[in-house]
Scaffold this motif. Sequence first.
Motif, PDB file in Angstrom:
ATOM      1  N   HIS A   1      -6.334  -0.209  -5.977  1.00 20.57           N
ATOM      2  CA  HIS A   1      -5.379  -0.458  -7.188  1.00 20.57           C
ATOM      3  C   HIS A   1      -5.928  -0.885  -8.493  1.00 20.57           C
ATOM      4  O   HIS A   1      -6.900  -1.807  -8.490  1.00 20.57           O
TER       5      HIS A   1
ATOM      6  N   THR B   1       0.893  -1.114   0.001  1.00 16.06           N
ATOM      7  CA  THR B   1       0.010  -0.013  -0.131  1.00 16.06           C
ATOM      8  C   THR B   1       0.926   1.276   0.093  1.00 16.06           C
ATOM      9  O   THR B   1       1.895   1.379   0.809  1.00 16.06           O
TER      10      THR B   1
ATOM     11  N   ASN C   1      -1.120   4.682 -12.711  1.00 15.18           N
ATOM     12  CA  ASN C   1      -0.601   5.685 -11.891  1.00 15.18           C
ATOM     13  C   ASN C   1       0.304   4.732 -10.781  1.00 15.18           C
ATOM     14  O   ASN C   1       0.167   3.590 -10.778  1.00 15.18           O
TER      15      ASN C   1
ATOM     16  N   ILE D   1      -0.956  15.660  -5.853  1.00 13.22           N
ATOM     17  CA  ILE D   1      -1.953  15.059  -4.761  1.00 13.22           C
ATOM     18  C   ILE D   1      -2.546  16.183  -4.045  1.00 13.22           C
ATOM     19  O   ILE D   1      -3.599  15.942  -3.206  1.00 13.22           O
TER      20      ILE D   1
ATOM     21  N   ALA E   1      -9.831   8.086  -9.964  1.00 12.54           N
ATOM     22  CA  ALA E   1      -8.438   7.953  -9.409  1.00 12.54           C
ATOM     23  C   ALA E   1      -7.642   7.199 -10.388  1.00 12.54           C
ATOM     24  O   ALA E   1      -6.449   7.874 -10.758  1.00 12.54           O
ATOM     25  N   ASN E   2      -8.359   6.067 -11.123  1.00 15.74           N
ATOM     26  CA  ASN E   2      -7.311   5.500 -12.136  1.00 15.74           C
ATOM     27  C   ASN E   2      -7.620   5.867 -13.426  1.00 15.74           C
ATOM     28  O   ASN E   2      -6.540   5.760 -14.088  1.00 15.74           O
TER      29      ASN E   2
ATOM     30  N   HIS F   1     -10.232  12.568  -6.807  1.00 12.35           N
ATOM     31  CA  HIS F   1     -10.217  11.189  -6.589  1.00 12.35           C
ATOM     32  C   HIS F   1     -11.419  10.941  -5.413  1.00 12.35           C
ATOM     33  O   HIS F   1     -12.306  10.158  -5.721  1.00 12.35           O
TER      34      HIS F   1
ATOM     35  N   THR G   1      -6.796  10.959 -13.341  1.00 14.65           N
ATOM     36  CA  THR G   1      -5.829  11.022 -12.193  1.00 14.65           C
ATOM     37  C   THR G   1      -5.412  12.126 -11.901  1.00 14.65           C
ATOM     38  O   THR G   1      -5.161  12.844 -12.875  1.00 14.65           O
TER      39      THR G   1
ATOM     40  N   GLN H   1      -0.481   4.886  -1.301  1.00 15.02           N
ATOM     41  CA  GLN H   1      -1.001   5.975  -1.775  1.00 15.02           C
ATOM     42  C   GLN H   1      -0.206   7.334  -0.913  1.00 15.02           C
ATOM     43  O   GLN H   1      -0.478   7.035   0.316  1.00 15.02           O
TER      44      GLN H   1
ATOM     45  N   MET I   1       2.936  11.752  -9.762  1.00 15.86           N
ATOM     46  CA  MET I   1       1.693  11.455 -10.627  1.00 15.86           C
ATOM     47  C   MET I   1       1.424  11.913 -11.972  1.00 15.86           C
ATOM     48  O   MET I   1       0.446  11.438 -12.650  1.00 15.86           O
TER      49      MET I   1
ATOM     50  N   MET J   1      -6.387  15.935  -4.739  1.00 17.21           N
ATOM     51  CA  MET J   1      -6.640  14.620  -4.373  1.00 17.21           C
ATOM     52  C   MET J   1      -8.400  14.550  -4.111  1.00 17.21           C
ATOM     53  O   MET J   1      -9.001  13.474  -4.471  1.00 17.21           O
TER      54      MET J   1
ATOM     55  N   TYR K   1       0.870   4.760  -7.437  1.00 19.08           N
ATOM     56  CA  TYR K   1       0.277   4.002  -6.334  1.00 19.08           C
ATOM     57  C   TYR K   1      -0.624   2.818  -6.797  1.00 19.08           C
ATOM     58  O   TYR K   1      -0.988   2.073  -5.912  1.00 19.08           O
TER      59      TYR K   1
END
Length: 550
Positions: A305, A163, A226, A355, A347-348, A361, A351, A165, A179, A358, A228
């Motif tokens: 993910h 993990t 991305n 950040i 997010a995916n 997302h 993107t 992010q 990113m 964010m 993460y």
Amino acid sequence: MNKYVSIFFIAFLVSNTANAQGLMGKSETVFTHQDTLRGSITKERAWWDVKYYHLDIKVNPADSTISGSNTIRYKVLNSYNRMQIDLQEPLEIKKVTQDGNELKYQRNGNAFFIDLVAAQNEGEIKELQVFYGGKPKIAVRPPWDGGITWSKDANGKPFIASTCQGLGASVWWPNKDHMYDEVDDMLISVNVPKNLTDVSNGRLQSVIDLKDGTRTFNWYVSNPINNYGVNINIGDYVTFSEIFKGEKGDLDCDYYVLRGNLEKAKTQFQDVPRMLKAFEHWFGPYPFYEDSYKLVEAPYLGMEHQSSVTYGNGFKNGYRGTDLSGTGWGLKFDFIIIHESGHEWFANNITYKDIADMWIHESFTNYSESLFVEYYHRKEAGAEYVRGTRKGIKNDKPIIGQYDVNIEGSGDMYPKGGNMLHTLRQILNDDEKWRTILRGLNSTFYHQTVTTKQIEDYLSKNVGLDLNPFFNQYLRDVRIPTFEYKVQGNKLEYRWTNCVPDFNMPVKVTLNGKEQWLKPNVEWTILPQTAKVSKLEVDKDFYVNVEKIK
């Protein structure tokens, strides 16, 4: 920390003190050179565009180590001979090669600067290979604290996951850890003990058994991904599959759970096709048909993910069996399946570049929960759900963070961001057009990294209003706008207070039992009525305060 706003954002590394009378609030944080190296597009990053990774690693549960290499293929955008590759302590780069030559490099904290010998001519496609290894940081409280989780299942077998992010993918593998530049496609090769299975992103291309008692799983990701979003999940998995008949045809859905959880998963994971049906309705086709959809049991709560969504919600509805909205609707679905899968779109597919943005997302994905409820239980149920999440709003600091230093804003990006979008839907006042806008976001910015300005501009254009004051209020300010009004006989006066200087959001009210729209601004507006003003109610779906002045 409020348990709702703690969902899936990394614990804050700094404390921003919000200025209650200003837009951005003041930052008391002193950022370091390492923050800049991590969070900005340095000149050692800007000159090349990453095209392909082959991450080829051995994961050894016996000593909690990772070793291997990452082959990096890139396009030269402009000629330069120094490259930044990121890898976090205590991991070490062992060697870097290009064209058969070993290259020199210098470490500056978590950034490695590689001196390239060969000419880097504009337009060329080049490759280099980074060899690395060591014991990666252990995730103390995943997914909020990044790293590798080294745990065991009920039978004592290794149960391992990544993990990262916020903290960054460089916590466990070397890459261009910013990113803004997504790799176009990727091969992930993971070597593990023979009695274990690795599940990563994309489609499984092959499994190779080796004479040393290990096996290598080769996963190919054909879409941009991305950093993460790349993951490893290692355990004693069993699997089952189904086909979802979606907007783009047949979508392979594969499920991986620990051996003892197969029957529970077959029941609980029925939320996956329900999710796909609802979200394809609202957002358009699932963005990664080529790479399939996977839901993978993990030794932590869950994470988005890409094409390899992780799950640890205990096979219960709600959030670990509780309803975060307090309305009852949150127990009608498995929160982790719905929320984390919603990130496939926000997010995916779309993107953030930095950040600090964010919210792109998390606000949309928070709001997706209520859209799921609406799809299956009617519009008012979805509205009740999103209104119920308001109890988690802290209004502690702006939702947008600080740029170029790898820092996100307030956790209010979840419930406040969701209510901001719900409020915007009320302003538009056209449900089908709202759905068209959400689907248009995912087609316009398909497989792209974006900025807040791009999203704001798109919404302003398609809603048909200048939404700058609206977004300044909800994203960059900590105050809840207040609809202030006073009544004198047949005369109604109203305005916005506790807001940014040019806030002018239209609002729907019920006045003397009749719905109508008002267009307040920060100055008093007088609205004469034919009868005495006896009762005024502001539509509860607007996230505002209301105050009557006597």
